[in-house]
Design a protein around this motif. Structure first.
Motif, PDB file in Angstrom:
ATOM      1  N   GLU A  36      51.883  10.009  39.510  1.00  0.00           N
ATOM      2  CA  GLU A  36      50.499  10.247  39.107  1.00  0.00           C
ATOM      3  C   GLU A  36      49.539  10.277  40.284  1.00  0.00           C
ATOM      4  N   THR A  37      49.963   9.746  41.458  1.00  0.00           N
ATOM      5  CA  THR A  37      49.057   9.735  42.618  1.00  0.00           C
ATOM      6  C   THR A  37      49.222  10.989  43.462  1.00  0.00           C
ATOM      7  N   VAL A  38      50.358  11.085  44.146  1.00  0.00           N
ATOM      8  CA  VAL A  38      50.702  12.255  44.958  1.00  0.00           C
ATOM      9  C   VAL A  38      52.205  12.474  44.791  1.00  0.00           C
ATOM     10  N   TYR A  39      52.702  13.589  45.274  1.00  0.00           N
ATOM     11  CA  TYR A  39      54.156  13.790  45.236  1.00  0.00           C
ATOM     12  C   TYR A  39      54.826  12.843  46.227  1.00  0.00           C
ATOM     13  N   GLY A  40      56.003  12.348  45.843  1.00  0.00           N
ATOM     14  CA  GLY A  40      56.750  11.447  46.710  1.00  0.00           C
ATOM     15  C   GLY A  40      58.069  12.077  47.129  1.00  0.00           C
ATOM     16  N   ASN A  64      57.788   3.667  59.621  1.00  0.00           N
ATOM     17  CA  ASN A  64      56.839   2.879  58.840  1.00  0.00           C
ATOM     18  C   ASN A  64      57.537   2.415  57.578  1.00  0.00           C
ATOM     19  N   PRO A  65      57.163   1.222  57.092  1.00  0.00           N
ATOM     20  CA  PRO A  65      57.790   0.778  55.843  1.00  0.00           C
ATOM     21  C   PRO A  65      57.359   1.663  54.672  1.00  0.00           C
ATOM     22  N   LEU A  66      58.243   1.818  53.705  1.00  0.00           N
ATOM     23  CA  LEU A  66      58.013   2.699  52.555  1.00  0.00           C
ATOM     24  C   LEU A  66      57.764   1.892  51.290  1.00  0.00           C
ATOM     25  N   ILE A  67      57.154   2.537  50.298  1.00  0.00           N
ATOM     26  CA  ILE A  67      56.952   1.897  49.002  1.00  0.00           C
ATOM     27  C   ILE A  67      58.223   2.044  48.162  1.00  0.00           C
ATOM     28  N   LEU A 100      51.857  -3.406  45.265  1.00  0.00           N
ATOM     29  CA  LEU A 100      51.790  -4.824  45.650  1.00  0.00           C
ATOM     30  C   LEU A 100      52.757  -5.080  46.791  1.00  0.00           C
ATOM     31  N   VAL A 101      52.308  -5.776  47.819  1.00  0.00           N
ATOM     32  CA  VAL A 101      53.220  -6.206  48.885  1.00  0.00           C
ATOM     33  C   VAL A 101      53.682  -7.619  48.545  1.00  0.00           C
ATOM     34  N   LEU A 102      54.994  -7.770  48.391  1.00  0.00           N
ATOM     35  CA  LEU A 102      55.577  -9.032  47.907  1.00  0.00           C
ATOM     36  C   LEU A 102      56.692  -9.499  48.841  1.00  0.00           C
ATOM     37  N   VAL A 121      58.063  -6.414  50.882  1.00  0.00           N
ATOM     38  CA  VAL A 121      58.317  -5.062  50.402  1.00  0.00           C
ATOM     39  C   VAL A 121      57.115  -4.609  49.578  1.00  0.00           C
ATOM     40  N   ALA A 122      56.740  -3.344  49.751  1.00  0.00           N
ATOM     41  CA  ALA A 122      55.652  -2.762  48.951  1.00  0.00           C
ATOM     42  C   ALA A 122      56.275  -2.162  47.691  1.00  0.00           C
ATOM     43  N   VAL A 123      55.737  -2.524  46.513  1.00  0.00           N
ATOM     44  CA  VAL A 123      56.347  -2.120  45.239  1.00  0.00           C
ATOM     45  C   VAL A 123      55.304  -1.534  44.305  1.00  0.00           C
ATOM     46  N   ARG A 124      55.698  -0.469  43.609  1.00  0.00           N
ATOM     47  CA  ARG A 124      54.820  -0.004  42.526  1.00  0.00           C
ATOM     48  C   ARG A 124      55.637   0.678  41.449  1.00  0.00           C
ATOM     49  N   ALA A 125      55.123   0.646  40.225  1.00  0.00           N
ATOM     50  CA  ALA A 125      55.738   1.331  39.089  1.00  0.00           C
ATOM     51  C   ALA A 125      54.913   2.578  38.787  1.00  0.00           C
ATOM     52  N   VAL A 181      45.085  10.901  44.981  1.00  0.00           N
ATOM     53  CA  VAL A 181      45.118  10.120  46.227  1.00  0.00           C
ATOM     54  C   VAL A 181      46.217   9.072  46.081  1.00  0.00           C
ATOM     55  N   GLU A 182      46.645   8.523  47.190  1.00  0.00           N
ATOM     56  CA  GLU A 182      47.720   7.544  47.171  1.00  0.00           C
ATOM     57  C   GLU A 182      47.284   6.262  46.454  1.00  0.00           C
ATOM     58  N   SER A 183      48.264   5.442  46.154  1.00  0.00           N
ATOM     59  CA  SER A 183      47.994   4.183  45.461  1.00  0.00           C
ATOM     60  C   SER A 183      47.181   3.227  46.336  1.00  0.00           C
ATOM     61  N   THR A 184      46.498   2.328  45.676  1.00  0.00           N
ATOM     62  CA  THR A 184      45.824   1.214  46.345  1.00  0.00           C
ATOM     63  C   THR A 184      46.888   0.186  46.715  1.00  0.00           C
ATOM     64  N   ILE A 185      46.842  -0.333  47.935  1.00  0.00           N
ATOM     65  CA  ILE A 185      47.824  -1.347  48.341  1.00  0.00           C
ATOM     66  C   ILE A 185      47.126  -2.685  48.545  1.00  0.00           C
ATOM     67  N   VAL A 186      47.632  -3.718  47.876  1.00  0.00           N
ATOM     68  CA  VAL A 186      47.087  -5.066  48.062  1.00  0.00           C
ATOM     69  C   VAL A 186      48.210  -6.053  48.359  1.00  0.00           C
TER      70      VAL A 186
HETATM   71  O1  TXA Z   1      50.666   6.736  45.878  1.00  0.00           O
HETATM   72  C1  TXA Z   1      51.416   6.358  46.786  1.00  0.00           C
HETATM   73  O2  TXA Z   1      51.349   5.221  47.262  1.00  0.00           O
HETATM   74  C2  TXA Z   1      52.447   7.371  47.286  1.00  0.00           C
HETATM   75  C3  TXA Z   1      53.352   7.710  46.120  1.00  0.00           C
HETATM   76  C4  TXA Z   1      54.482   8.625  46.491  1.00  0.00           C
HETATM   77  O3  TXA Z   1      53.851   6.529  45.534  1.00  0.00           O
HETATM   78  N1  TXA Z   1      53.190   6.848  48.394  1.00  0.00           N
HETATM   79  C5  TXA Z   1      52.659   6.690  49.646  1.00  0.00           C
HETATM   80  O4  TXA Z   1      53.581   6.240  50.567  1.00  0.00           O
HETATM   81  O5  TXA Z   1      51.507   6.915  49.923  1.00  0.00           O
HETATM   82  P1  TXA Z   1      53.353   6.251  52.166  1.00  0.00           P
HETATM   83  O6  TXA Z   1      54.681   5.939  52.782  1.00  0.00           O
HETATM   84  O7  TXA Z   1      52.727   7.521  52.584  1.00  0.00           O
HETATM   85  O8  TXA Z   1      52.420   5.011  52.421  1.00  0.00           O
HETATM   86  C6  TXA Z   1      52.953   3.711  52.248  1.00  0.00           C
HETATM   87  C7  TXA Z   1      52.045   2.699  52.894  1.00  0.00           C
HETATM   88  C8  TXA Z   1      52.065   2.791  54.403  1.00  0.00           C
HETATM   89  O9  TXA Z   1      50.744   2.734  54.884  1.00  0.00           O
HETATM   90  C9  TXA Z   1      52.832   1.538  54.809  1.00  0.00           C
HETATM   91  O10 TXA Z   1      52.454   1.065  56.047  1.00  0.00           O
HETATM   92  C10 TXA Z   1      52.496   0.572  53.680  1.00  0.00           C
HETATM   93  O11 TXA Z   1      52.505   1.398  52.541  1.00  0.00           O
HETATM   94  N2  TXA Z   1      53.510  -0.457  53.507  1.00  0.00           N
HETATM   95  C11 TXA Z   1      54.775  -0.315  53.067  1.00  0.00           C
HETATM   96  N3  TXA Z   1      55.442  -1.483  53.076  1.00  0.00           N
HETATM   97  C12 TXA Z   1      54.572  -2.410  53.516  1.00  0.00           C
HETATM   98  C13 TXA Z   1      54.651  -3.831  53.741  1.00  0.00           C
HETATM   99  N4  TXA Z   1      55.776  -4.506  53.527  1.00  0.00           N
HETATM  100  N5  TXA Z   1      53.541  -4.457  54.203  1.00  0.00           N
HETATM  101  C14 TXA Z   1      52.390  -3.777  54.414  1.00  0.00           C
HETATM  102  N6  TXA Z   1      52.257  -2.434  54.221  1.00  0.00           N
HETATM  103  C15 TXA Z   1      53.328  -1.762  53.783  1.00  0.00           C
END
Ligand code: TXA
Ligand code: MG
Length: 333
Positions: A36-40, A64-67, A100-102, A121-125, A181-186
């Protein structure tokens, strides 16, 4: 109707696409999928070589770490630990555009390339096709945005195919992504919620659900920059890159079919890829660095690794690990 761009096959989201995507992922291939945010650009998060293919396709200069994408809290709990506040946020916003970063749980099956060797690890559903696909596969999917590194995120299947071309052999077309736009990360730390990246869920909505204000990442620079956090993974041993020989007491991180002088005297030898396959080498990098470090060797000699393709990211990661430890926790090395 299926459409084809040089190199990438675009399938409309539906039952046929679901089984094609599942089969490709189960075989260790990467698939571009709508969320729903962007293509993965997705791969089985437990398969290191599959995850390495993501970095190769995106031409990321560094790992870079991945979600990790999951079906929901239950799947996430198989590898990550929820504090009460993170759980409340997941209940409020999943499936949806909140990551969520967990902390990782001991014995988890997530490949270290997904987390860049971090202990979080960054996690989302996600919603929609991605959710169905993860449920069908029964495993979490690692997926960054499906675009070349440094380019804008793709919100249509066409944009994915244009950006990645043959690097994304299979693209599932779910139409334009609704959030865009990409997900919010907290990340929750000591009972406070840090905003690491603004995105598809508004900060105000998170504050309302949590009943507390968000703290901005500037307040905690160490969390803000995962690249810098990654340097915490630097082994206890010193690292000697582009080594031409093995010195007494050193362990050897090797690459390719031939060994450097003195290899037979090394405390331990692990070969990233006998055949010189950079994808295989990337998949093994974090694991092998950790294993050689665990031998107690005071120095790990590293054979030269080509700087082409994924080799650029491998060398970047090695250079961080080898950086002088006095600046390790300061500037991004
Ligand atoms: O909406 C989205 O979030 C999209 C879709 C495909 O789910 N994904 C996305 O992934 O934007 P990416 O790889 O472009 O961005 C992931 C971000 C990066 O900025 C990365 O540094 C951060 O998540 N990240 C991943 N694991 C992390 C962690 N353990 N601690 C802090 N930041 C983390
Ligand atoms: Mg991105």
């Amino acid at each position: 109707m299926n459409t084809t761009t040089p190199g990438s096959r675009i399938l409309p989201a539906g039952d046929a696409a679901l089984s094609a995507a599942r089969d490709a992922l189960a075989a260790g291939e990467i698939v571009a999928i709508p969320t729903e945010t962007v293509y993965g650009l997705a791969a089985d998060a437990t398969n290191g070589e599959a995850v390495a293919r993501i970095f190769a396709a995106k031409q990321r200069p560094s790992f870079n770490p991945l979600i990790c994408h999951v079906t929901g809290i239950e799947m996430a709990e198989s590898f990550a630990a929820f504090d009460p506040l993170s759980r409340r946020l997941a209940e409020a916003f999943w499936p949806g555009a909140l990551t969520l970063v967990l902390p990782l749980k001991p014995g988890h099956a997530i490949h270290p390339l997904v987390t860049a060797g971090l202990d979080t690890v960054a996690v989302r559903a996600p919603k929609g096709f991605g959710a169905e696909l993860i449920a069908t596969l029964g495993r979490p999917l690692a997926a960054p945005s499906a675009n070349r590194s440094g380019k804008i995120s793709a919100t249509t299947a066409r944009a994915v195919a244009d950006s990645l071309g043959e690097a994304a052999p299979l693209v599932i077309d779910g139409g334009p992504t609704p959030v865009g736009v990409e997900s919010t990360i907290v990340k929750v730390e000591d009972g406070a919620i840090f905003l690491l990246r603004p995105g598809g869920v508004a900060a105000e909505a998170i504050e309302a659900a949590a009943g507390m204000p968000l703290r901005r990442a500037e307040a905690n620079a160490a969390i803000q920059a995962p690249g810098m956090l990654a340097s915490h993974y630097a082994p206890a041993a010193r690292m000697r890159l582009n080594a031409g020989h093995v010195a007494p007491g050193e362990a050897l991180l090797a690459y390719g079919p031939e060994r450097i002088a003195g290899a037979e005297t090394a405390k331990a030898v692990l070969v990233l890829s006998e055949t010189g396959d950079l994808v295989e080498a990337a998949a093994k990098l974090f694991d092998y660095m950790g294993r050689l470090d665990a031998t107690g060797a005071e120095c790990i000699a590293v054979e030269p690794i080509p700087a082409t393709g994924l080799g650029e990211a491998i060398n970047d990661r090695l250079a961080r690990a080898a950086a002088p430890r006095t600046i390790e926790s300061g500037e991004d090395a």
